[in-house]
Design a protein around this motif. Structure first.
Motif, short mmCIF file in Angstrom:
data_model
loop_
_atom_site.label_atom_id
_atom_site.label_comp_id
_atom_site.label_asym_id
_atom_site.label_seq_id
_atom_site.Cartn_x
_atom_site.Cartn_y
_atom_site.Cartn_z
N UNK A 1 0.66 -1.25 -0.06
CA UNK A 1 0.01 0.01 -0.07
C UNK A 1 0.75 1.27 -0.14
N UNK A 2 2.17 1.22 0.22
CA UNK A 2 3.19 2.22 0.09
C UNK A 2 3.96 2.38 -1.21
N UNK A 3 3.97 3.80 -1.59
CA UNK A 3 4.85 3.77 -2.72
C UNK A 3 5.78 4.92 -2.48
N UNK A 4 7.01 5.07 -3.09
CA UNK A 4 8.04 6.14 -2.81
C UNK A 4 7.79 7.25 -3.98
N UNK A 5 7.60 8.38 -3.51
CA UNK A 5 7.83 9.48 -4.62
C UNK A 5 8.83 10.64 -4.39
N UNK A 6 8.94 11.25 -5.33
CA UNK A 6 9.96 12.64 -5.19
C UNK A 6 9.26 13.90 -5.23
N UNK A 7 9.50 14.84 -4.32
CA UNK A 7 8.74 16.27 -4.58
C UNK A 7 9.54 16.96 -5.36
N UNK B 1 11.42 19.38 -4.79
CA UNK B 1 12.90 19.88 -4.36
C UNK B 1 13.70 18.68 -4.58
N UNK B 2 13.29 17.45 -5.10
CA UNK B 2 14.10 16.22 -5.21
C UNK B 2 14.08 15.36 -3.82
N UNK B 3 13.48 15.80 -3.03
CA UNK B 3 13.57 15.09 -1.63
C UNK B 3 12.51 13.87 -1.65
N UNK B 4 12.81 12.60 -1.15
CA UNK B 4 11.93 11.59 -1.32
C UNK B 4 10.84 11.50 -0.13
N UNK B 5 9.69 11.22 -0.64
CA UNK B 5 8.77 10.95 0.35
C UNK B 5 7.93 9.81 0.34
N UNK B 6 7.04 9.39 1.17
CA UNK B 6 6.42 8.12 1.26
C UNK B 6 5.09 8.40 1.05
N UNK B 7 3.99 7.51 0.35
CA UNK B 7 2.53 7.80 0.08
C UNK B 7 2.08 6.56 0.71
N UNK C 1 -1.20 4.72 0.67
CA UNK C 1 -2.43 4.45 -0.38
C UNK C 1 -3.81 4.15 0.56
N UNK C 2 -3.33 3.36 1.55
CA UNK C 2 -4.25 2.61 2.24
C UNK C 2 -4.94 3.62 3.35
N UNK C 3 -4.24 4.49 4.03
CA UNK C 3 -4.68 5.45 5.09
C UNK C 3 -4.59 6.56 4.52
N UNK C 4 -4.54 7.03 3.26
CA UNK C 4 -4.39 8.39 2.46
C UNK C 4 -3.58 9.12 3.35
N UNK C 5 -2.26 8.91 3.32
CA UNK C 5 -1.37 10.12 4.15
C UNK C 5 -0.14 10.06 3.48
N UNK C 6 0.70 10.96 3.60
CA UNK C 6 2.03 11.13 3.19
C UNK C 6 3.13 11.55 4.27
N UNK C 7 4.26 10.86 4.06
CA UNK C 7 5.40 11.31 5.15
C UNK C 7 6.53 11.13 4.65
N UNK C 8 7.63 12.04 5.01
CA UNK C 8 9.12 11.96 4.73
C UNK C 8 9.93 10.93 5.38
N UNK C 9 9.16 10.21 6.58
CA UNK C 9 9.81 9.05 6.98
C UNK C 9 9.63 7.76 6.60
N UNK C 10 10.66 6.99 6.48
CA UNK C 10 10.58 5.75 5.69
C UNK C 10 9.79 4.72 6.56
N UNK C 11 8.69 4.05 5.87
CA UNK C 11 7.95 3.51 6.81
C UNK C 11 8.47 2.25 7.18
#
Length: 294
Positions: free
Chosen positions: A4-10, A12-18, A20-30
């Motif tokens: 349910x998680x995917x890795x994306x880049x904003x 500014x080139x910083x990696x964040x994590x989505x 999809x199950x709980x519909x939230x984003x975080x910059x902390x690696x799950x």
């Protein structure tokens, strides 16, 4: 990454994590949530799960990709929540439903939660042994394994009527239809081992008997005439049959890697099973503040 998680880049080139199950984003690696302590203290079952636990919490961290599950009566209530939880953790889930329209609606609700979920609906009317046979044949034609079979569908408080097979409907829908389904899919379960069958039963099985005065099985109690019919007793007897079947199935198939368990979903758990009579609806409504919601 957890399911349910995917890795994306904003921008500014910083990696964040989505998530999809709980519909939230975080910059902390799950993945940090699944690190293992060097000397972990193993919690007891009572500490881990209680009456407030959800299926999603219990399955947290599990990757069920590659697993195939069939759940009967999965368009609402316990069946739907089970189907959604398994699908959101990667399992390919088949919702076996009598009403295809409601089944397809349930599939869409799961896909809204996570668009990559592998879910589909197939027609299964447990009040028709021919429908059960057609379902089994259609499933086998897919040439996929079967790791989880959850026999969840049930009717409660239904008025007396006979199915097209000439049997009392509560007995056939709650027990005999599932019995036949398991028999037809037994070879697939054995080939897919380790696999499991789950029978959703009830504590109400304790408040009935299916033996006559001499202690022998009384078949007339299983599919009674209209004169001898009482909806609550019919339900209780069908749940007792679920447990007896599950126990014997486990005895026969566990040596082949297929386990079977009967479960009690909870006293007066709030679902739509009470819909057949206004008295049951009233009782469930009065008990609503003390039950667990779906």
């Amino acid at each position: 990454l957890p399911y349910g998680w995917e890795q994306e880049t904003d921008e500014n080139g910083q990696v964040y994590f989505v998530d999809h199950i709980n519909k939230r984003t975080t910059y902390l690696d799950p993945r940090l949530a699944f690190t293992v302590e060097d000397n972990p203290v193993k919690p007891t079952t009572r500490q881990k799960y209680d009456g407030n636990s959800t299926a999603m919490e219990i399955l947290q961290g599990l990757d069920l990709s590659g697993k195939v599950a069939i759940i009967t009566g999965a368009n609402s209530g316990i069946g739907f929540e089970t189907a959604k939880s398994l699908a959101l953790h990667g399992a390919y889930v088949i919702l076996a439903c009598r009403n295809m329209s409601r089944g397809n609606d349930a599939v869409q609700r799961i896909l809204v939660e996570w668009h990559k979920a592998k879910v589909e609906t197939m027609t299964l009317d447990l009040a028709s042994l021919q429908s059960v046979q057609h379902f089994a044949e259609a499933f086998k034609s897919k040439n996929v394994p079967l790791h989880i079979l959850i026999c969840n569908a049930a009717v409660f408080g239904a008025p007396w009527c006979l199915t097209e097979d000439g049997l009392e409907s509560t007995f056939q829908v709650n027990h005999l239809g599932h019995f036949y389904l398991v028999q037809l899919l037994e070879d697939v379960l054995r080939r897919s081992s380790p696999a499991r069958v789950v029978m959703v039963s009830s504590e109400s099985h304790r408040f009935t008997e299916i033996k006559d005065s001499s202690g022998k099985l009384d078949f007339s109690l299983l599919s009674p005439s209209k004169k001898e019919y009482w909806a609550m007793l019919a339900y209780n007897r069908s749940k007792l049959c679920n447990i007896l079947f599950s126990n014997e199935l486990n005895r026969r198939l566990s040596p082949h890697g297929v386990t079977s368990n009967a479960v009690h979903p909870g006293n007066m758990i709030y679902s739509s099973i009470h819909r057949n009579w206004w008295v049951y609806t009233l009782l469930f409504t009065l008990a609503r503040p003390f039950t667990k919601s779906m």
